[in-house]
Design a protein around this motif. Structure first.
Motif, PDB file in Angstrom:
ATOM      1  N   LEU A 291       1.008  -1.219   0.097  1.00 58.48           N
ATOM      2  CA  LEU A 291       0.019   0.181  -0.090  1.00 58.48           C
ATOM      3  C   LEU A 291       0.926   1.376  -0.136  1.00 58.48           C
ATOM      4  CD1 LEU A 291      -2.930  -1.164   2.804  1.00 58.48           C
ATOM      5  CD2 LEU A 291      -3.111  -0.589   0.198  1.00 58.48           C
ATOM      6  N   GLN A 292       1.865   1.102   0.657  1.00 57.40           N
ATOM      7  CA  GLN A 292       2.838   2.265   0.951  1.00 57.40           C
ATOM      8  C   GLN A 292       3.954   2.450  -0.506  1.00 57.40           C
ATOM      9  OE1 GLN A 292       3.867   3.538   4.849  1.00 57.40           O
ATOM     10  NE2 GLN A 292       3.417   1.568   5.265  1.00 57.40           N
ATOM     11  N   GLN A 293       4.382   1.415  -0.574  1.00 55.84           N
ATOM     12  CA  GLN A 293       5.432   1.366  -1.700  1.00 55.84           C
ATOM     13  C   GLN A 293       5.028   1.350  -3.191  1.00 55.84           C
ATOM     14  OE1 GLN A 293       8.198  -1.856  -0.789  1.00 55.84           O
ATOM     15  NE2 GLN A 293       9.166  -0.587   1.068  1.00 55.84           N
ATOM     16  N   VAL A 294       4.052   0.443  -3.414  1.00 57.11           N
ATOM     17  CA  VAL A 294       3.403   0.376  -4.794  1.00 57.11           C
ATOM     18  C   VAL A 294       2.283   1.219  -5.016  1.00 57.11           C
ATOM     19  CG1 VAL A 294       2.299  -1.251  -6.330  1.00 57.11           C
ATOM     20  CG2 VAL A 294       4.071  -2.021  -4.740  1.00 57.11           C
ATOM     21  N   LYS A 295       1.465   1.654  -4.101  1.00 55.17           N
ATOM     22  CA  LYS A 295       0.308   2.384  -4.319  1.00 55.17           C
ATOM     23  C   LYS A 295       0.427   3.881  -3.967  1.00 55.17           C
ATOM     24  CE  LYS A 295      -3.158   1.075  -5.486  1.00 55.17           C
ATOM     25  NZ  LYS A 295      -3.654   0.820  -7.249  1.00 55.17           N
ATOM     26  N   GLY A 296       1.529   3.986  -3.056  1.00 60.90           N
ATOM     27  CA  GLY A 296       1.968   5.432  -2.956  1.00 60.90           C
ATOM     28  C   GLY A 296       0.983   5.966  -1.702  1.00 60.90           C
ATOM     29  N   ASN A 297       0.337   5.046  -0.736  1.00 55.87           N
ATOM     30  CA  ASN A 297      -0.250   5.714   0.273  1.00 55.87           C
ATOM     31  C   ASN A 297       0.631   6.478   1.302  1.00 55.87           C
ATOM     32  OD1 ASN A 297      -2.877   2.946   0.030  1.00 55.87           O
ATOM     33  ND2 ASN A 297      -2.938   4.959  -1.009  1.00 55.87           N
ATOM     34  N   ASP A 298      -0.014   7.117   2.189  1.00 56.63           N
ATOM     35  CA  ASP A 298       0.751   7.648   3.296  1.00 56.63           C
ATOM     36  C   ASP A 298       0.374   6.670   4.434  1.00 56.63           C
ATOM     37  OD1 ASP A 298      -1.634   8.496   4.712  1.00 56.63           O
ATOM     38  OD2 ASP A 298      -1.750  10.350   3.719  1.00 56.63           O
ATOM     39  N   PRO A 299       1.094   6.706   5.553  1.00 56.91           N
ATOM     40  CA  PRO A 299       0.874   5.837   6.689  1.00 56.91           C
ATOM     41  C   PRO A 299      -0.419   5.848   7.285  1.00 56.91           C
ATOM     42  CG  PRO A 299       2.940   6.931   7.303  1.00 56.91           C
ATOM     43  CD  PRO A 299       2.341   7.691   5.805  1.00 56.91           C
ATOM     44  N   LEU A 300      -1.098   6.846   7.329  1.00 59.18           N
ATOM     45  CA  LEU A 300      -2.338   6.980   7.997  1.00 59.18           C
ATOM     46  C   LEU A 300      -3.597   6.253   7.097  1.00 59.18           C
ATOM     47  CD1 LEU A 300      -4.828   7.844  10.097  1.00 59.18           C
ATOM     48  CD2 LEU A 300      -4.960  10.006   8.762  1.00 59.18           C
ATOM     49  N   VAL A 301      -3.394   6.426   5.888  1.00 54.89           N
ATOM     50  CA  VAL A 301      -4.409   5.947   4.922  1.00 54.89           C
ATOM     51  C   VAL A 301      -4.195   4.349   4.720  1.00 54.89           C
ATOM     52  CG1 VAL A 301      -4.914   5.589   2.247  1.00 54.89           C
ATOM     53  CG2 VAL A 301      -4.579   7.749   3.255  1.00 54.89           C
ATOM     54  N   ALA A 302      -2.790   3.870   4.733  1.00 52.86           N
ATOM     55  CA  ALA A 302      -2.463   2.489   4.685  1.00 52.86           C
ATOM     56  C   ALA A 302      -2.955   1.819   6.058  1.00 52.86           C
ATOM     57  CB  ALA A 302      -0.920   2.306   4.739  1.00 52.86           C
ATOM     58  N   SER A 348      -3.695 -12.258  -3.627  1.00 47.32           N
ATOM     59  CA  SER A 348      -2.350 -12.499  -4.755  1.00 47.32           C
ATOM     60  C   SER A 348      -2.786 -11.779  -6.171  1.00 47.32           C
ATOM     61  CB  SER A 348      -2.262 -14.177  -4.844  1.00 47.32           C
ATOM     62  OG  SER A 348      -3.308 -14.694  -5.736  1.00 47.32           O
ATOM     63  N   ARG A 349      -3.970 -11.093  -6.145  1.00 46.85           N
ATOM     64  CA  ARG A 349      -4.295 -10.462  -7.393  1.00 46.85           C
ATOM     65  C   ARG A 349      -3.788  -8.869  -7.472  1.00 46.85           C
ATOM     66  NH1 ARG A 349      -9.726 -10.299  -6.969  1.00 46.85           N
ATOM     67  NH2 ARG A 349      -9.901  -9.432  -8.899  1.00 46.85           N
ATOM     68  N   ILE A 350      -3.048  -8.471  -6.150  1.00 51.69           N
ATOM     69  CA  ILE A 350      -2.556  -7.212  -6.283  1.00 51.69           C
ATOM     70  C   ILE A 350      -1.827  -6.893  -7.466  1.00 51.69           C
ATOM     71  CG2 ILE A 350      -2.815  -6.981  -3.616  1.00 51.69           C
ATOM     72  CD1 ILE A 350       0.000  -7.535  -3.419  1.00 51.69           C
ATOM     73  N   SER A 351      -1.804  -5.849  -7.884  1.00 51.93           N
ATOM     74  CA  SER A 351      -0.835  -5.146  -8.798  1.00 51.93           C
ATOM     75  C   SER A 351      -0.813  -3.457  -8.576  1.00 51.93           C
ATOM     76  CB  SER A 351      -1.495  -5.514 -10.076  1.00 51.93           C
ATOM     77  OG  SER A 351      -2.717  -4.688 -10.408  1.00 51.93           O
ATOM     78  N   PRO A 352       0.055  -3.192  -9.311  1.00 54.73           N
ATOM     79  CA  PRO A 352       0.074  -1.414  -9.489  1.00 54.73           C
ATOM     80  C   PRO A 352      -1.382  -0.868  -9.797  1.00 54.73           C
ATOM     81  CG  PRO A 352       2.011  -2.156 -10.360  1.00 54.73           C
ATOM     82  CD  PRO A 352       1.031  -3.313 -10.288  1.00 54.73           C
ATOM     83  N   ARG A 420      11.936 -12.626  -5.165  1.00 50.05           N
ATOM     84  CA  ARG A 420      11.102 -12.646  -6.733  1.00 50.05           C
ATOM     85  C   ARG A 420      11.571 -11.381  -7.531  1.00 50.05           C
ATOM     86  NH1 ARG A 420       9.575 -14.761 -11.015  1.00 50.05           N
ATOM     87  NH2 ARG A 420       7.508 -14.030 -11.727  1.00 50.05           N
ATOM     88  N   THR A 421      11.357 -10.059  -6.486  1.00 50.41           N
ATOM     89  CA  THR A 421      11.590  -8.909  -7.059  1.00 50.41           C
ATOM     90  C   THR A 421      12.850  -8.526  -7.575  1.00 50.41           C
ATOM     91  OG1 THR A 421       9.948  -7.792  -5.522  1.00 50.41           O
ATOM     92  CG2 THR A 421      11.447  -6.379  -6.375  1.00 50.41           C
ATOM     93  N   THR A 422      14.026  -8.940  -6.775  1.00 47.36           N
ATOM     94  CA  THR A 422      15.124  -9.099  -7.276  1.00 47.36           C
ATOM     95  C   THR A 422      15.621  -9.625  -8.768  1.00 47.36           C
ATOM     96  OG1 THR A 422      16.078  -8.791  -5.046  1.00 47.36           O
ATOM     97  CG2 THR A 422      17.726  -9.252  -6.585  1.00 47.36           C
ATOM     98  N   GLY A 423      15.173 -10.695  -8.887  1.00 48.36           N
ATOM     99  CA  GLY A 423      15.107 -11.600  -9.723  1.00 48.36           C
ATOM    100  C   GLY A 423      14.425 -10.895 -11.380  1.00 48.36           C
ATOM    101  N   ARG A 427      14.096  -2.333  -9.875  1.00 48.20           N
ATOM    102  CA  ARG A 427      12.999  -2.248  -8.689  1.00 48.20           C
ATOM    103  C   ARG A 427      11.807  -1.207  -9.294  1.00 48.20           C
ATOM    104  NH1 ARG A 427      13.930  -4.552  -4.091  1.00 48.20           N
ATOM    105  NH2 ARG A 427      12.690  -4.008  -2.105  1.00 48.20           N
ATOM    106  N   THR A 428      10.817  -1.698  -9.548  1.00 45.71           N
ATOM    107  CA  THR A 428       9.809  -0.988 -10.077  1.00 45.71           C
ATOM    108  C   THR A 428       8.526  -1.106  -9.363  1.00 45.71           C
ATOM    109  OG1 THR A 428       9.158  -2.624 -11.964  1.00 45.71           O
ATOM    110  CG2 THR A 428      10.730  -0.785 -12.451  1.00 45.71           C
ATOM    111  N   ALA A 429       7.492  -0.510  -9.315  1.00 44.35           N
ATOM    112  CA  ALA A 429       6.142  -0.814  -8.821  1.00 44.35           C
ATOM    113  C   ALA A 429       5.739  -2.182  -9.042  1.00 44.35           C
ATOM    114  CB  ALA A 429       4.949   0.207  -9.300  1.00 44.35           C
ATOM    115  N   GLU A 430       6.009  -2.691 -10.547  1.00 50.12           N
ATOM    116  CA  GLU A 430       5.477  -3.639 -11.062  1.00 50.12           C
ATOM    117  C   GLU A 430       6.393  -4.859 -10.321  1.00 50.12           C
ATOM    118  OE1 GLU A 430       3.329  -6.592 -12.149  1.00 50.12           O
ATOM    119  OE2 GLU A 430       2.734  -4.695 -12.939  1.00 50.12           O
ATOM    120  N   SER A 431       7.478  -4.863 -10.479  1.00 51.74           N
ATOM    121  CA  SER A 431       8.488  -5.741  -9.952  1.00 51.74           C
ATOM    122  C   SER A 431       8.145  -6.073  -8.383  1.00 51.74           C
ATOM    123  CB  SER A 431       9.816  -5.622 -10.077  1.00 51.74           C
ATOM    124  OG  SER A 431      10.582  -4.515  -9.347  1.00 51.74           O
TER     125      SER A 431
END
Length: 483
Positions: A291-302, A348-352, A420-423, A427-431
């Motif tokens: 929610l914070q790294q991919v979706k960009g939510n702040d701590p309160l919204v997350a 597990s269906r989460i995505s950017p 998995r992300t490193t592979g 380091r993008t939102a999708e990875s």
């Protein structure tokens, strides 16, 4: 009769509030970490220790705290643990140096490790086995299972509107109110069996082994499983626990009577309590990062995003306890674990580009239903058919299993997500999302495996309804040693 019922309900509210406070402290600090880093100048390693110190103190103290509750008095250990927890929370909120904050977080964990088994054993010895105890354990489970999710929400709100110090200071008035009510509502019952001494070597090896093992697990996401430091810690922890078992086998007054594991329900529930709570603890962290790294939510919204999980658990756990009284513990527990597995598949269906309402919300709601059902029934199973004189021990064992499971789940699933992300290269939102999806699929497999294991390992009829021995048990409580 009415006065006794009102006192019992008051005791249950007090104990559930204490349990909720302990579990909140696992996650409430997470949302305050950036502000703590800025104010105290902590390094990444220092920030990790703000989180880990609490887990180490808590996990390392559980077995000793549970046995102390049995031998020295459950209310006494409950109050002493609360005072340690409250005073260290005050010191943490006033800390102006990083080392002091980390030290007080460890002290908070030690206090919590005394309180947690005392809380559960006070419930199981206050309410007779059967429908009454199941109802009480349902509300206890609601407080426990919702604590981690609500901590993320409360931590975000306090940090944004008051300051990071508030995530610690909020515990102080709670403790100040709880201590006098403990003397008013709780009887200080302890084991009336013969005293043959204290197992100091067992206490030392158990505390050291669990602490070192949890330390190794908490360092896995940061250093990697192949790290020499991690492998040394895990190896030392296992060696100390093997030594603990050898000590207990020879001790005339063991900290943990090894024959207690002949109780099939208790043993199966403890193994399962490593798996499903491990999945849930890791998933809350995975989704917080998403929610914070991919979706960009702040701590309160997350934090607000987890509110449905906490609310659903509060409803699901008591309902599950009532269903267990009617249909049996085993089917409700198995279905609960399966629902957790389905929830992980939905998440597990989460995505950017995935929407909160379409993916995260239904996944969290399902997870709340499943985990509420699992937590309530696994707690019943872990304390079923255990003599009142060892309820503190049984409570400590299931708490230790949950704590170790959470550390293991976070270590494994976060490491898998990172791998998995490193592979995938950059380091993008999708990875990042791909890494989180992989971890959630593994979490689903673990939850389903836990359901299958429960169907096979749990006895067909876990004792959960009033039986012919209830009157004798009530008589035993009345004759127990009271301070």
């Amino acid at each position: 009769m009415q006065a006794r019922t009102e006192r019992g309900n008051g005791a249950l509210v007090l104990l559930c509030l204490a349990q909720l406070t302990l579990l909140l402290d696992f996650s409430i600090v997470n949302m305050a970490l950036p502000a703590i880093e800025s104010d105290l100048g902590l390094s990444a390693t220092g920030l990790q220790w703000v989180v880990s110190a609490y887990a180490l103190g808590f996990g390392g103290m559980l077995l000793l705290g549970g046995r102390m509750a049995d031998l020295l008095g459950r209310r006494r250990i409950f109050v002493v643990g609360l005072l340690v927890f409250g005073l260290s929370s005050l010191a943490a909120g006033l800390a102006s140096a990083s080392w002091l904050l980390i030290a007080t977080r460890a002290a908070q964990g030690i206090g919590a490790g005394m309180v947690a088994p005392a809380v559960l054993s006070l419930i199981t010895t206050t309410f007779p086995e059967g429908a009454e105890r199941n109802r009480a354990l349902g509300w206890f489970s609601a407080a426990s299972a919702s604590g981690f999710a609500l901590g993320v929400l409360i931590g975000g709100a306090l940090t944004d509107y008051v300051g990071w110090q508030a995530v610690f200071l909020v515990n102080v008035p709670i403790v100040a109110l709880a201590v006098p009510f403990a003397y008013r509502l709780l009887a200080d019952v302890r084991s009336s069996g013969p005293r043959t001494g204290y197992d100091l070597l067992g206490a030392a090896t158990a505390t050291a082994g669990i602490t070192v093992l949890i330390y190794g697990l908490t360092e896995v996401p940061r250093l990697g499983l192949a790290s020499g430091q991690v492998l040394a810690a895990l190896g030392a922890g296992v060696a100390l626990l093997v030594a603990f078992v050898a000590v207990e086998a020879r001790s005339s007054a063991p900290l943990v009577r090894l024959s207690i594991f002949r109780n099939r329900s208790l043993t199966a529930a403890n193994v399962l309590s490593v798996l499903v709570p491990g999945v849930m603890g890791a998933v809350v962290l995975v989704l917080s990062l998403y929610l914070q790294q991919v979706k960009g939510n702040d701590p309160l919204v997350a934090g607000l995003s987890f509110l449905p999980l906490g609310l659903v658990v509060v409803v699901a756990a008591p309902v599950a306890a009532m269903m267990a009284t009617r249909f049996g513990v085993k089917p409700v527990l198995v279905v609960g674990a399966l629902i957790v597995g389905v929830a992980m598949l939905v998440l597990s269906r989460i995505s950017p580009s995935a929407g909160y309402v379409g993916v995260v919300l239904p996944g969290l709601a399902l997870a709340g239903v499943g985990f509420g059902a699992f937590f309530a029934t696994s707690t019943v199973a872990a304390t079923s058919d255990v003599d009142d004189s060892e309820q503190g021990l049984a409570s400590a064992l299931v708490n230790t299993a949950q704590q170790a499971g959470t550390a293991l789940g976070v270590a494994v699933l976060i490491s898998l997500a990172e791998h998995r992300t490193t592979g995938l290269g950059a380091r993008t939102a999708e990875s990042l999302a791909a890494g989180f999806r992989f971890a959630l699929l593994i979490a689903a497999a673990v939850a389903v495996a836990a359901a299958i294991a429960a169907a096979v390992a749990l006895p067909g009829r876990v004792r959960n309804s009033a039986g012919p021995t209830d009157e004798a048990r009530v008589g035993d409580r009345a004759n127990a040693t009271t301070d």
